[in-house]
Design an enzyme around this catalytic site. Structure first.
Site, PDB file in Angstrom:
ATOM      1  N   LYS A 127      23.928 -67.059 -42.466  1.00 21.08           N
ATOM      2  CA  LYS A 127      22.892 -66.035 -42.562  1.00 21.08           C
ATOM      3  C   LYS A 127      22.628 -65.780 -44.054  1.00 21.08           C
ATOM      4  O   LYS A 127      23.359 -65.056 -44.715  1.00 21.08           O
ATOM      5  CB  LYS A 127      23.342 -64.730 -41.880  1.00 21.08           C
ATOM      6  CG  LYS A 127      22.167 -63.798 -41.663  1.00 21.08           C
ATOM      7  CD  LYS A 127      22.456 -62.360 -41.986  1.00 21.08           C
ATOM      8  CE  LYS A 127      22.440 -62.012 -43.423  1.00 21.08           C
ATOM      9  NZ  LYS A 127      21.173 -62.147 -44.153  1.00 21.08           N
ATOM     10  N   GLU A 158      34.071 -62.256 -51.199  1.00 23.59           N
ATOM     11  CA  GLU A 158      33.714 -62.378 -52.620  1.00 23.59           C
ATOM     12  C   GLU A 158      32.789 -61.207 -52.903  1.00 23.59           C
ATOM     13  O   GLU A 158      31.606 -61.251 -52.582  1.00 23.59           O
ATOM     14  CB  GLU A 158      33.002 -63.705 -52.884  1.00 23.59           C
ATOM     15  CG  GLU A 158      33.839 -64.932 -52.579  1.00 23.59           C
ATOM     16  CD  GLU A 158      34.931 -65.180 -53.606  1.00 23.59           C
ATOM     17  OE1 GLU A 158      34.951 -64.512 -54.661  1.00 23.59           O
ATOM     18  OE2 GLU A 158      35.783 -66.040 -53.341  1.00 23.59           O
ATOM     19  N   CYS A 165      27.884 -61.473 -60.177  1.00 16.94           N
ATOM     20  CA  CYS A 165      29.132 -60.729 -60.003  1.00 16.94           C
ATOM     21  C   CYS A 165      30.046 -60.959 -61.193  1.00 16.94           C
ATOM     22  O   CYS A 165      30.902 -60.141 -61.498  1.00 16.94           O
ATOM     23  CB  CYS A 165      29.816 -61.178 -58.721  1.00 16.94           C
ATOM     24  SG  CYS A 165      29.978 -62.968 -58.651  1.00 16.94           S
ATOM     25  N   GLU A 219      28.557 -51.465 -61.420  1.00 17.37           N
ATOM     26  CA  GLU A 219      28.072 -52.815 -61.625  1.00 17.37           C
ATOM     27  C   GLU A 219      26.589 -52.688 -61.980  1.00 17.37           C
ATOM     28  O   GLU A 219      25.799 -52.182 -61.179  1.00 17.37           O
ATOM     29  CB  GLU A 219      28.259 -53.596 -60.316  1.00 17.37           C
ATOM     30  CG  GLU A 219      28.080 -55.067 -60.467  1.00 17.37           C
ATOM     31  CD  GLU A 219      28.351 -55.822 -59.174  1.00 17.37           C
ATOM     32  OE1 GLU A 219      28.151 -55.263 -58.077  1.00 17.37           O
ATOM     33  OE2 GLU A 219      28.744 -56.994 -59.270  1.00 17.37           O
TER      34      GLU A 219
HETATM   35  P1  NAP Z   1      24.565 -57.131 -50.039  1.00 20.79           P
HETATM   36  O1  NAP Z   1      23.573 -56.078 -49.893  1.00 20.79           O
HETATM   37  O2  NAP Z   1      25.968 -56.846 -49.704  1.00 20.79           O
HETATM   38  O3  NAP Z   1      24.019 -58.370 -49.198  1.00 20.79           O
HETATM   39  C1  NAP Z   1      24.694 -59.591 -49.126  1.00 20.79           C
HETATM   40  C2  NAP Z   1      24.408 -60.237 -47.801  1.00 20.79           C
HETATM   41  O4  NAP Z   1      24.906 -59.414 -46.752  1.00 20.79           O
HETATM   42  C3  NAP Z   1      22.936 -60.447 -47.496  1.00 20.79           C
HETATM   43  O5  NAP Z   1      22.783 -61.655 -46.795  1.00 20.79           O
HETATM   44  C4  NAP Z   1      22.614 -59.264 -46.612  1.00 20.79           C
HETATM   45  O6  NAP Z   1      21.511 -59.475 -45.762  1.00 20.79           O
HETATM   46  C5  NAP Z   1      23.879 -59.155 -45.812  1.00 20.79           C
HETATM   47  N1  NAP Z   1      24.138 -57.844 -45.223  1.00 20.79           N
HETATM   48  C6  NAP Z   1      23.803 -56.621 -45.698  1.00 20.79           C
HETATM   49  N2  NAP Z   1      24.302 -55.659 -44.889  1.00 20.79           N
HETATM   50  C7  NAP Z   1      24.973 -56.289 -43.884  1.00 20.79           C
HETATM   51  C8  NAP Z   1      25.703 -55.839 -42.745  1.00 20.79           C
HETATM   52  N3  NAP Z   1      25.870 -54.553 -42.482  1.00 20.79           N
HETATM   53  N4  NAP Z   1      26.254 -56.775 -41.929  1.00 20.79           N
HETATM   54  C9  NAP Z   1      26.116 -58.087 -42.181  1.00 20.79           C
HETATM   55  N5  NAP Z   1      25.434 -58.566 -43.245  1.00 20.79           N
HETATM   56  C10 NAP Z   1      24.878 -57.678 -44.093  1.00 20.79           C
HETATM   57  O7  NAP Z   1      24.643 -57.685 -51.544  1.00 20.79           O
HETATM   58  P2  NAP Z   1      23.446 -58.168 -52.460  1.00 20.79           P
HETATM   59  O8  NAP Z   1      22.778 -56.980 -53.022  1.00 20.79           O
HETATM   60  O9  NAP Z   1      22.623 -59.179 -51.747  1.00 20.79           O
HETATM   61  O10 NAP Z   1      24.240 -58.967 -53.583  1.00 20.79           O
HETATM   62  C11 NAP Z   1      24.745 -58.373 -54.714  1.00 20.79           C
HETATM   63  C12 NAP Z   1      26.230 -58.130 -54.593  1.00 20.79           C
HETATM   64  O11 NAP Z   1      26.909 -59.352 -54.328  1.00 20.79           O
HETATM   65  C13 NAP Z   1      26.827 -57.621 -55.890  1.00 20.79           C
HETATM   66  O12 NAP Z   1      27.730 -56.581 -55.659  1.00 20.79           O
HETATM   67  C14 NAP Z   1      27.554 -58.848 -56.441  1.00 20.79           C
HETATM   68  O13 NAP Z   1      28.579 -58.554 -57.320  1.00 20.79           O
HETATM   69  C15 NAP Z   1      28.019 -59.503 -55.202  1.00 20.79           C
HETATM   70  N6  NAP Z   1      28.301 -60.919 -55.463  1.00 20.79           N
HETATM   71  C16 NAP Z   1      29.602 -61.296 -55.487  1.00 20.79           C
HETATM   72  C17 NAP Z   1      29.923 -62.608 -55.765  1.00 20.79           C
HETATM   73  C18 NAP Z   1      31.352 -63.044 -55.804  1.00 20.79           C
HETATM   74  O14 NAP Z   1      31.606 -64.231 -55.702  1.00 20.79           O
HETATM   75  N7  NAP Z   1      32.319 -62.150 -55.933  1.00 20.79           N
HETATM   76  C19 NAP Z   1      28.922 -63.551 -56.009  1.00 20.79           C
HETATM   77  C20 NAP Z   1      27.594 -63.120 -55.985  1.00 20.79           C
HETATM   78  C21 NAP Z   1      27.306 -61.789 -55.703  1.00 20.79           C
HETATM   79  P3  NAP Z   1      20.043 -58.975 -46.183  1.00 20.79           P
HETATM   80  O15 NAP Z   1      19.642 -59.828 -47.313  1.00 20.79           O
HETATM   81  O16 NAP Z   1      19.235 -59.202 -44.976  1.00 20.79           O
HETATM   82  O17 NAP Z   1      20.184 -57.540 -46.571  1.00 20.79           O
END
Ligand code: NAP
Length: 488
Positions: free
Chosen positions: A185, A261, A295, A392
């Protein structure tokens, strides 16, 4: 919605439908999600908006394909991954354009992501044949112990928008190598890259059902429905800590294995004995890669008081020389942020820092006009306890805080709830090892602003999650161990 102004080269032929059981299909209700160009808010494409029924069909396909895929010889699984690696490399320009269009990053950086992301397919194509158990004598004699490795089973991958290719290949590579089938997804803001990758996997002959892609605007419902099914055996998530926590809770019902992650708040330490040229160079990479939307992005610059002014001046000089614009245009160094909320949240953190005593050396305010742009920004005199140091940023803002002793620097670095990556610049060998050991992070960049490498274990501790992607460790996330006791 404004009309697109830039060229859309690269989008021709990219699938917009769901990929389930080897078949491309629309959502049951024919619903779609618009994918927007962050450079001007126009619609790039509309992809299928699948719901829980389609997601369950994808899990059915993955579960049906699991036994045959696990029984496929490791060499064959590896060779399919290798073929996918070759095809992505051949189509690197198209992948880079699609990434740049839907995510906003400059083309050169998008090409960098293709090289980096594709490397996971190559690395794990090589690892597929190295999965092994062991044969051991009981320490007290009299029997033998055999361990064997088996694929965990069908997996769910949920990926973020900031690295639309690499965050997928880091999971797909090891899962397929280990013999697992997957439902992916992708982020709804950047689904096109993953659909293009699924096309490549189909084209090289990955069997139907082994890889399934469900794009959806109902992530919560889809995730919950899939995790409520005991056939799903593993969830690997990259995204925010908040969403990660919810998924960990959901995994409790069927005790699915999980890899998380999550967010970061990387400190970037510059000691008084650092090579300042190298530190500024490293800071530019650690801060500005992906417009700061990583991240691993340096989030807090902790600089020794004796070199802070010089470091801040030089960093501001370099930042002010960057060209902000549409990622596909020549000469652009900094693309737009992902959406209007991102610009608003970065702007609010900067305003709050200024209220708390910080001074703006360069940038500071969102750009006027269409698109979601924020200029490269350097803040100095940022109090250690400032709000911006605790959040962040996910944008091109470098806040600089000073320290006077090594102990103080390490304590400040470790004061965050996050623990993904820390960077440290020093020319003192003993200090570099002492500090690397003392930093409570999953990764340390020692005199370098970049740590990501498919051959290395990427991952965090504390609120940054658990599990490792890449390296020899990466495939272990997709393997269960069975121990057999054998009296001889
Ligand atoms: P996010 O809001 O957590 O979304 C990530 C993914 O989760 C998206 O595909 C999103 O779908 C989905 N999602 C959201 N709510 C969900 C739920 N309740 N159940 C299942 N899936 C759900 O994060 P983001 O804003 O896209 O990404 C930024 C974050 O990712 C930052 O905090 C960053 O640090 C972190 N990140 C971490 C790493 C690492 O390796 N540690 C790497 C890259 C990014 P939708 O798009 O449809 O909302």
């Amino acid at each position: 919605m404004t009309q697109a102004s830039g060229t859309r080269d690269g989008l021709e032929g990219v699938e917009t439908r769901l990929f389930i059981g080897g078949t491309w299909r629309d959502a049951d209700d024919a619903g779609t999600i618009d994918v927007l160009d962050p450079a001007d808010g126009s619609v790039l494409a509309s992809v299928a908006d699948g719901g829980t029924a389609e997601a369950m069909a994808a899990l059915d396909a993955a579960a049906d394909a699991q036994a045959a895929w696990a029984a496929t010889p490791p060499r064959e699984r590896g060779e399919l991954l290798r073929a996918a690696y070759e095809l992505v490399a051949q189509r690197a320009d198209q992948f880079a354009r699609v990434i740049s269009l839907e995510m906003g990053k400059p083309l050169a950086e998008a090409k960098g992501e293709v090289t980096y992301g594709n490397e996971f397919l190559r690395w794990f194509s090589e690892e597929a044949v190295r999965v092994r158990g062991r044969w051991m004598e009981n320490p007290v004699g009299g029997s033998r112990m055999l361990t064997m490795k088996k694929p965990v089973g069908p997996c769910l991958f949920i990926t973020p928008w900031n690295f639309p290719l690499a965050m997928g290949t880091r999971k797909i590579g090891p899962a397929l190598a280990a013999g697992c089938t997957v439902v992916i997804k992708p982020a709804s803001q950047t689904p096109l890259t993953m659909l293009l990758l699924a096309q490549v996997l189909e084209e090289v002959g990955v069997p139907a059902g082994v890889v399934n892609v469900v794009t959806t605007s109902s992530s919560r419902e889809v995730g919950a429905a899939l995790m409520a099914d005991p056939r799903l055996r593993k969830v690997s998530f990259t995204g925010s800590t908040e969403v990660g926590r919810g998924l960990i809770g959901q995994s409790a019902e069927h005790l699915q294995r999980i890899s998380m992650e999550l967010g970061g708040n990387a400190p970037f330490l510059v000691f008084e004995d650092a090579d300042l040229d190298a530190a500024v160079e490293g800071a530019m990479v650690a801060k500005m890669r992906n417009m700061g939307e990583a991240c691993t992005a340096a989030n807090r610059f902790l600089v020794h008081e004796s070199v802070a002014e010089e470091f801040g001046r030089r960093l501001a000089e370099r930042m002010s020389g960057l060209t902000v614009g549409r990622g596909q245009d020549d000469g652009v160094d900094v693309g737009p942020l992902i959406n209007a909320e991102a610009v608003e949240s970065v702007g609010a953190l900067v305003s709050e820092a200024v209220e708390e005593g910080a001074r703006v050396l360069v940038g500071g305010k969102p750009a006027e006009g269409p698109g979601w742009f924020f200029p490269p920004t350097v803040l100095v005199d940022v109090p250690a306890e400032a709000t911006i140091n605790r959040h962040e940023i996910f944008g091109p803002v470098a806040p600089i805080t000073t320290f006077s002793t090594e102990e103080e620097a390490v304590a400040a670095a470790n004061s965050s709830e996050y623990g993904l990556v820390a960077y440290a610049y020093t020319r003192d060998l003993t200090r570099s090892l002492r500090v690397s050991e003392a930093l409570a992070f999953g990764m340390v960049g020692l005199n370098t602003g970049i740590v990501s490498n498919a051959a290395a274990p990427f991952g965090g501790v504390k609120a940054s999650g658990f599990g490792r992607e890449g390296g020899f460790e990466g495939i272990e996330e997709y393997l269960d161990t069975t121990y057999v006791a054998i009296p001889l």
